[in-house]
Design a protein around this motif. Structure first.
Motif, PDB file in Angstrom:
ATOM      1  N   ARG A  35      -5.771  -1.883 -10.629  1.00  0.00           N
ATOM      2  CA  ARG A  35      -6.354  -2.403  -9.388  1.00  0.00           C
ATOM      3  C   ARG A  35      -5.219  -2.732  -8.449  1.00  0.00           C
ATOM      4  O   ARG A  35      -4.233  -3.322  -8.851  1.00  0.00           O
ATOM      5  CB  ARG A  35      -7.161  -3.670  -9.649  1.00  0.00           C
ATOM      6  CG  ARG A  35      -8.452  -3.412 -10.353  1.00  0.00           C
ATOM      7  CD  ARG A  35      -9.182  -4.732 -10.531  1.00  0.00           C
ATOM      8  NE  ARG A  35     -10.430  -4.475 -11.191  1.00  0.00           N
ATOM      9  CZ  ARG A  35     -11.615  -4.678 -10.628  1.00  0.00           C
ATOM     10  NH1 ARG A  35     -11.705  -5.161  -9.414  1.00  0.00           N
ATOM     11  NH2 ARG A  35     -12.710  -4.434 -11.296  1.00  0.00           N
ATOM     12  N   HIS A  36      -5.383  -2.385  -7.194  1.00  0.00           N
ATOM     13  CA  HIS A  36      -4.349  -2.671  -6.207  1.00  0.00           C
ATOM     14  C   HIS A  36      -4.723  -3.916  -5.417  1.00  0.00           C
ATOM     15  O   HIS A  36      -5.727  -3.941  -4.693  1.00  0.00           O
ATOM     16  CB  HIS A  36      -4.182  -1.481  -5.256  1.00  0.00           C
ATOM     17  CG  HIS A  36      -3.148  -1.725  -4.216  1.00  0.00           C
ATOM     18  ND1 HIS A  36      -3.377  -1.527  -2.882  1.00  0.00           N
ATOM     19  CD2 HIS A  36      -1.875  -2.172  -4.319  1.00  0.00           C
ATOM     20  CE1 HIS A  36      -2.286  -1.836  -2.208  1.00  0.00           C
ATOM     21  NE2 HIS A  36      -1.362  -2.229  -3.065  1.00  0.00           N
ATOM     22  N   HIS A  54       0.838   5.081  -9.030  1.00  0.00           N
ATOM     23  CA  HIS A  54       0.516   3.847  -9.738  1.00  0.00           C
ATOM     24  C   HIS A  54      -0.051   4.177 -11.116  1.00  0.00           C
ATOM     25  O   HIS A  54      -0.380   5.329 -11.408  1.00  0.00           O
ATOM     26  CB  HIS A  54      -0.480   2.997  -8.929  1.00  0.00           C
ATOM     27  CG  HIS A  54      -1.701   3.764  -8.530  1.00  0.00           C
ATOM     28  ND1 HIS A  54      -1.765   4.484  -7.367  1.00  0.00           N
ATOM     29  CD2 HIS A  54      -2.880   3.939  -9.153  1.00  0.00           C
ATOM     30  CE1 HIS A  54      -2.945   5.074  -7.279  1.00  0.00           C
ATOM     31  NE2 HIS A  54      -3.647   4.763  -8.356  1.00  0.00           N
ATOM     32  N   THR A  90      -1.772   9.298  -8.105  1.00  0.00           N
ATOM     33  CA  THR A  90      -1.864   8.943  -6.691  1.00  0.00           C
ATOM     34  C   THR A  90      -3.330   8.865  -6.265  1.00  0.00           C
ATOM     35  O   THR A  90      -3.617   8.619  -5.103  1.00  0.00           O
ATOM     36  CB  THR A  90      -1.126   9.969  -5.815  1.00  0.00           C
ATOM     37  OG1 THR A  90      -1.659  11.283  -6.089  1.00  0.00           O
ATOM     38  CG2 THR A  90       0.360   9.942  -6.073  1.00  0.00           C
ATOM     39  N   LYS A  91      -4.256   9.049  -7.214  1.00  0.00           N
ATOM     40  CA  LYS A  91      -5.687   8.958  -6.920  1.00  0.00           C
ATOM     41  C   LYS A  91      -6.092   7.515  -6.720  1.00  0.00           C
ATOM     42  O   LYS A  91      -5.599   6.619  -7.382  1.00  0.00           O
ATOM     43  CB  LYS A  91      -6.504   9.572  -8.051  1.00  0.00           C
ATOM     44  CG  LYS A  91      -6.305  11.056  -8.181  1.00  0.00           C
ATOM     45  CD  LYS A  91      -7.156  11.614  -9.302  1.00  0.00           C
ATOM     46  CE  LYS A  91      -6.899  13.101  -9.449  1.00  0.00           C
ATOM     47  NZ  LYS A  91      -7.691  13.658 -10.539  1.00  0.00           N
ATOM     48  N   HIS A  92      -7.061   7.301  -5.844  1.00  0.00           N
ATOM     49  CA  HIS A  92      -7.549   5.932  -5.569  1.00  0.00           C
ATOM     50  C   HIS A  92      -8.820   5.658  -6.299  1.00  0.00           C
ATOM     51  O   HIS A  92      -9.601   6.362  -6.667  1.00  0.00           O
ATOM     52  CB  HIS A  92      -7.772   5.731  -4.074  1.00  0.00           C
ATOM     53  CG  HIS A  92      -6.471   5.725  -3.325  1.00  0.00           C
ATOM     54  ND1 HIS A  92      -5.716   4.611  -3.182  1.00  0.00           N
ATOM     55  CD2 HIS A  92      -5.805   6.722  -2.711  1.00  0.00           C
ATOM     56  CE1 HIS A  92      -4.639   4.905  -2.483  1.00  0.00           C
ATOM     57  NE2 HIS A  92      -4.670   6.193  -2.186  1.00  0.00           N
ATOM     58  N   THR A 152       0.812  -1.214   0.000  1.00  0.00           N
ATOM     59  CA  THR A 152       0.000   0.000   0.000  1.00  0.00           C
ATOM     60  C   THR A 152       0.847   1.266   0.000  1.00  0.00           C
ATOM     61  O   THR A 152       0.541   2.210  -0.733  1.00  0.00           O
ATOM     62  CB  THR A 152      -0.970  -0.009   1.198  1.00  0.00           C
ATOM     63  OG1 THR A 152      -1.790  -1.178   1.101  1.00  0.00           O
ATOM     64  CG2 THR A 152      -1.852   1.216   1.206  1.00  0.00           C
ATOM     65  N   TRP A 159       2.028   1.810  -3.509  1.00  0.00           N
ATOM     66  CA  TRP A 159       0.885   2.171  -4.346  1.00  0.00           C
ATOM     67  C   TRP A 159       0.522   3.634  -4.142  1.00  0.00           C
ATOM     68  O   TRP A 159       0.270   4.364  -5.101  1.00  0.00           O
ATOM     69  CB  TRP A 159      -0.284   1.252  -3.991  1.00  0.00           C
ATOM     70  CG  TRP A 159      -1.635   1.685  -4.432  1.00  0.00           C
ATOM     71  CD1 TRP A 159      -2.536   2.409  -3.718  1.00  0.00           C
ATOM     72  CD2 TRP A 159      -2.273   1.408  -5.681  1.00  0.00           C
ATOM     73  NE1 TRP A 159      -3.685   2.587  -4.441  1.00  0.00           N
ATOM     74  CE2 TRP A 159      -3.551   1.989  -5.652  1.00  0.00           C
ATOM     75  CE3 TRP A 159      -1.890   0.717  -6.822  1.00  0.00           C
ATOM     76  CZ2 TRP A 159      -4.446   1.911  -6.712  1.00  0.00           C
ATOM     77  CZ3 TRP A 159      -2.777   0.640  -7.880  1.00  0.00           C
ATOM     78  CH2 TRP A 159      -4.039   1.229  -7.818  1.00  0.00           C
ATOM     79  N   ASP A 160       0.510   4.072  -2.887  1.00  0.00           N
ATOM     80  CA  ASP A 160       0.132   5.451  -2.563  1.00  0.00           C
ATOM     81  C   ASP A 160       1.083   6.481  -3.159  1.00  0.00           C
ATOM     82  O   ASP A 160       0.679   7.617  -3.424  1.00  0.00           O
ATOM     83  CB  ASP A 160       0.057   5.643  -1.046  1.00  0.00           C
ATOM     84  CG  ASP A 160      -1.140   4.936  -0.424  1.00  0.00           C
ATOM     85  OD1 ASP A 160      -2.096   4.602  -1.163  1.00  0.00           O
ATOM     86  OD2 ASP A 160      -1.122   4.712   0.803  1.00  0.00           O
TER      87      ASP A 160
END
Length: 135
Positions: free
Chosen positions: A67-68, A62, A133-135, A55, A58-59
């Motif tokens: 998909r993480h 990405h 960096t958006k989720h 995580t 990923w933060d």
């Protein structure tokens, strides 16, 4: 024989390297795919990207729309992506090592087209492709 004795360290290093390559092949990791070929699969075949980094990695950034699913959770969360079994799946990590392991897991679960992004997110960034960096 003298050569082997005088260069034992190099001989052992070569044997270990070869063994690691063989192990990766036997594990059934996905085919390596270049960044250029990955972008073609994304644009032409609607490939799914799975990022298996932790995580905190990923933060930091990405591939957009990836998909993480961290490598340690891929087996537990496989049902989330089962509907994509017939689509190309590109697996990415920092350098390509962890994603190779995830590729093997996906292949054993019946995914038909599994690819390991050669060079990982580093190669993607070096090619000046978008990172978010958006989720």
């Amino acid at each position: 024989m003298d050569f082997v004795q005088q260069n034992m360290m190099w001989v052992m290093l070569a044997a270990i390297s070869g063994g690691m390559l063989l192990l990766q092949t036997l594990r059934g990791g996905g085919d390596n795919i270049s960044v250029a070929d990955a972008t073609l699969k994304l644009n032409r075949e609607d490939a799914l990207i799975i990022d298996v980094r932790e995580t905190h990695e990923w933060d930091r950034g990405h591939i957009p729309n990836a998909r993480h699913i961290a490598l340690g959770q891929i087996g537990k969360r496989i049902q989330e992506i089962e509907k994509f079994k017939s689509r190309p799946v590109i697996v990415v990590c920092a350098s390509g090592n962890r994603s190779s392991s995830a590729c093997g897991t996906l292949k054993r679960a019946g995914f038909e087209q599994v690819f390991n992004l050669a060079g990982g997110i580093g190669a993607w960034s070096e090619a000046n492709l978008p990172v978010t960096t958006k989720h």
